[in-house]
Structure formats: C-alpha cells, structure tokens
Design a protein around this motif. Structure first.
Motif: not given
Length: 561
Positions: A512-520
């Motif tokens: 249901q959910f995909i979260t993209v977490i970007s780095g520094c």
C-alpha cells in the motif's frame, strides 16, 4: 603469578594493539557496503577503559584492575563486537573478584566465564565468529593451568589463531570473500597485545587514542540545569554528592534510591554487581552518606558546592570560543531526568541525519541518539538518552542490528523499566512507532509494534566501499549497490535507475505504501525526480511519498509496506 599492575598493563597493551590495527580489522568486513567498523567498535570499547586504568596505582590488585576495566568497557561498548568484547572482560572481573594476584588457572577461569557470558548474551550464537575464537582459546587455556602465564597465554593464542583460520570453513560467506572473521581477528589482536606484557616485553606503543564515550559514570547527573535560565539562588539542593557504595550481601539499593529521591533531586543510582554508583543533589550531604553507609562501605566521595560551580561557569562562559561552546553542548546533549510517576511511556530511537531525527521526534520519540552504520553509539550514549526520558517505561528502538546488543546492555544499567524493540532498520523503527498504542500494556505494545515492524521491507541504495564479488560477478569500488532486507540484489552505475528498480522488485500484491528516504548526498531536486520515477514505475494504488532523511552512507532508503 601476575600482579594487578601486570594485568592493568596487559589490558592497556591490548587496547593499544587493537587501536593500531583497527583499520586492518575493519577491512575484513565481508560485504563491500561502507559499514566495516568491527575494529573501530572493539578499539573504542576497550579504549573506554584506558584513562581509568592509567589512573590505577602500581599497587592495585588484579581484582581492582579487572573490575575497573570491565566497568568502563560495559558502558563504553559499541556495536555487537564491542559488547561481546566487554562481556569477555566481564569474566575477568567476576573470576578475579577479591584476588590480589592471579595464576594461570585464574586467567583460564576468567576466559571461561567471559565466554559463557558472551554466548548467553547472543540470542542465536553463530559459530565461525568471535564467539568461536574466544571459546576455543578459553578451552585451550583450561588445559594449560600448570604452566606459567606467558607459556599458557602463548598456547591460548595458538588455539585462538587456529580457530580464527578455520572461521571460513564454518561460515561460507567468509570463504567466498576470502577473509577470516573480523571480530575473531580483533579479539586475537587484543590478546596478542596482552601477551607482550605477560612475556615481559612491555606495553605495545604508538596507539591511536580511541574516542571516549560522551557520558561517563563519573559525570552521571551533571548538567541538570541551564546556566542561562537560572540564578544562583534557584539552586535549593546546593551540594552535588557522589560516592561508590560497595554493597553488603542482600543490601536493597532500591530502598537507598528511594531515600535519596525523597531528600534530594537529580538522583542517579547505577548498579554494577557488588557496587552502586550514586549521585544526588542535596542540601545535606552528611545525611545522604549516613543513610548510604547502612548498606555497605563507601569510597570515591565527591562533594561539590554547586553555587560556586554555577558562578564559576557563568564567568568562564563569557570567554568561551564557539568551538568550546559546541563541545559543551554536545557533552550535555542528554540531561538526567527523574521518573515522573504520572508518565507511563517514553521513547528513545537511534538515527543519523537531521531529517530522520525530525521524523522520529514527530512520531513521539523523546530522545534521538545520533548513530547508525559506521557510527554505532556506545552503551553509555544510549543509557544517557534513556535516563533523560522521565517515563516509567522507556521503549528503545536501535534501528540497526549492530546496535541492539548495546541497547540491551543499557537496559540492564538503567534505573527505570526499559524495553528494547529489536528494530533492525530505520523503516522498521518508523513503523513500530506508528503502531504504538498508549492504552496498551508495555509488553503487549512491544509485541504489537515489532509484529508491525517485521512486515516492513527495507531497501537500501549505497556504494561499494571496495572491490568485491556478488553472485559470481565482480563488484568494483564505487559501484552502486541495491540491498533488499540486508542482501545485495543488484549492482549498477545509475542511482535513479537502481532505486526505482529496487522499489519495483520489492513491491508485492498487497503493498500500500512506499516511502523514499533520501540521504545527505542527494539534492532535493534529485530526490523528487527519483520519487517521481518510483511513483511512475510502481504506480497503481500504491501511495509513494518522499522524506528528506539526511542520512549518511545511503543515497536512498526505501520502506515498503
């Protein structure tokens, strides 16, 4: 026989040896991901005892030397390899208790007790690791108790080296990578440094100085008020009183803690087997000591007038440079707080990156310890965070498999109820927090939160830290790697393409959910473009969102639920 001075110098020599060779041990990490910090963790763990050992007089006993080392290492332990190292030396403290000198049989017993403690601390012990190397070394030591110590330790080293050389045969992943176990190599380096002293050749020289933990047991409870918000007359309990209580048998430290809390504030009582480190702010230090002596004998008294300290700090602060101010802020990041009986729950999480720190804070986490891959916080770092949360029950989310053991050690040292949720990734920690129910009992909450966390898939996009091999194919240093739940699944050169392909591969029918977490190392524009590509490739009814995490090491983390 060896004296306390010899044992003290041997441990210092071991600490110097691993500090000198920690980079070599780091490079034994099997996978090419940039998290090979076994040698660094072990060096910083044993290095946490350096200052206290150096302050011991030459007349110290083996009991004093082993106790000093074990206590400091327990609190300074970093990463799983560091915690296991601290537990091995814990065996020395227990086996040499009350002894002035030690012979070969005593050292063999110490190794045996340390190995037993280490195995008990690991839920599913894996052979072919530091555990195997230390166990087989200890078994050989037990066969050499009639020898003098240098000869006995030489035999111990030989058995440990043979066990280390055999680790690739026990763990195929080591053989495939062409290396021995990093933790096993690290403990051998420490033991080799100790042998140099046992053999009369002096302490290994030229070591780097390992970083010390942010908070030491000596400084427990300090920094409990902000100078810029207080006046000297606001300090009601003006004497900072610290002491070590050497407990009588069956002494109830809980009763002593209750007395201190009833007659003072900023109370910290940290038990460590037969000793309790006590700290209290009081208007009557004599009353505190008179009560404490009922439970055993006291040493290491330290009473400071906080009115004078307060005024001195105000005067000094006017001339501090920015760098010094930043260091002071860092050292007092977490401030001790007494338990509020009205507050049922509190939370501590480990995360690196300002964005992720903000996410966990928004989810209700009280204290976020900076750390993760390549930056494992110490047991004492985690303990300081726990002690800063004024709740009856504190839930800890390590969010990294290499920080779980240090969190469990902090749990044993805390003066309040602590439950460690074994979250192995940042997405697991976030999902666990989202499934917290304030109306549910602590243990049930922990089960439910972990059940939800275990349903989360975690994808990682990073780079190869060195040349390696994956599935029979070479990986070049700097090449982009995609990992699904800790396993390398693909390599390439295009970060965006690798990211959306990984997300698409992780997607399931019920996702249901995909979260993209970007780095520094990713700009906002690049992150938004990558998220759009994930959205386009995964599509359908899946909700795709982006969080700017600011984490190091990983260009992107992907959470799939």
């Amino acid at each position: 026989m060896i004296t306390g001075q010899t044992l003290r110098d041997a441990i210092l020599s071991g600490a110097n040896n691993i500090a000198n060779q920690r980079t070599r041990v780091d490079e034994l990490n099997v996978f090419p991901v940039p998290d090979g910090d076994t040698g660094t963790n072990m060096s910083m763990t044993i290095g946490a005892a350096r200052a206290e050992l150096e302050n011991l007089p030459d007349s110290c006993t083996v009991a004093e030397a082993s106790k000093t080392a074990a206590s400091a290492m327990l609190r300074g332990a970093r990463g799983n390899s560091g915690v296991i190292t601290s537990l091995l030396f814990r065996g020395f403290s227990k086996a040499l208790k009350d002894k002035t000198t030690a012979d070969a049989a005593d050292l063999a017993a110490a190794l045996k007790m340390g190995v037993e403690a280490a195995y008990k601390a690991v839920m599913k012990p894996t052979e072919g690791t530091i555990l195997t190397v230390s166990r087989l070394a200890a078994e050989r030591a037990a066969e050499c108790t009639e020898m003098d110590i240098p000869e006995m330790w030489e035999n111990t080293l030989a058995a440990g080296q043979a066990a280390l050389d055999d680790t690739p045969n026990l763990l195929p992943v080591l053989k495939k990578a062409g290396v021995v176990d990093a933790g096993g190599q690290g403990i051998m380096v420490i033991f080799e440094g100790m042998q140099q002293v046992f053999a009369g050749k002096g302490i290994v020289a030229g070591a780097e100085v390992a970083a010390k933990p942010k908070v030491s047991s000596e400084a427990a409870g300090k920094g409990v008020f902000a100078d810029d918000l207080m006046k000297v007359e606001d300090i009601k309990n003006g004497y900072c009183t610290q002491f070590l209580l050497h407990k009588e048998e069956n002494a109830s430290v809980e009763r002593l803690r209750a007395f201190l809390e009833s007659n003072g504030d900023s109370v910290v009582v940290i038990e460590d087997d037969d000793v309790a480190n006590c700290h209290v702010h009081t208007s009557d230090p004599g009353m505190m000591l008179s009560e404490a002596i009922k439970y055993g004998y006291l040493t290491n008294f330290k009473i400071e007038n906080m009115h004078e300290q307060f005024l001195a700090r105000q005067k000094q602060a006017k001339g501090l440079e920015k760098q010094a101010e930043a260091e002071e802020k860092k050292d007092s990041e977490f401030v001790y707080a007494a338990v509020d009986p009205e507050r049922k729950y509190g939370f501590v999480a480990v995360a690196a990156g300002e964005g992720l720190k903000g996410v966990f804070t928004d989810l209700g986490v009280d204290a976020v310890v900076s750390g993760g891959q390549t930056m494992n916080p110490s047991t004492e770092d985690i303990l300081a965070a726990i002690q800063s949360v004024p709740a009856k029950t504190v839930l800890v989310l390590p969010n990294n498999k290499n920080i779980i053991m240090a969190s469990e050690q902090a749990q044993k040292l805390a003066d309040r109820k602590v439950i460690v949720l074994p979250t192995r990734t940042i997405p697991q920690g976030m999902t666990a927090m989202l499934n917290f129910d304030p109306d549910t009992a602590p243990e049930e909450n922990a089960v439910n939160m972990m059940a939800a966390a275990d349903q989360v898939g975690t994808g990682l996009i990073t780079y190869a830290a060195r040349d390696s091999e994956f599935d029979g194919k070479p990986i070049k240093k700097g090449e982009i790697m995609a990992l699904e739940n800790g396993k390398i699944v693909a390599t390439g050169t295009d970060i965006v393409k690798m990211t959306y392909r990984l997300a698409r591969a992780m997607r399931k029918k019920d996702t249901q959910f995909i979260t993209v977490i970007s780095g520094c190392d990713v700009s906002d524009e690049e992150a938004e473009h990558t998220t759009d590509m994930v959205r386009a490739k995964c599509g359908g009814n899946i909700e795709v969102s982006h969080i700017s995490g600011g984490q190091p090491v990983y260009y992107y983390m992907i959470s799939v639920e």
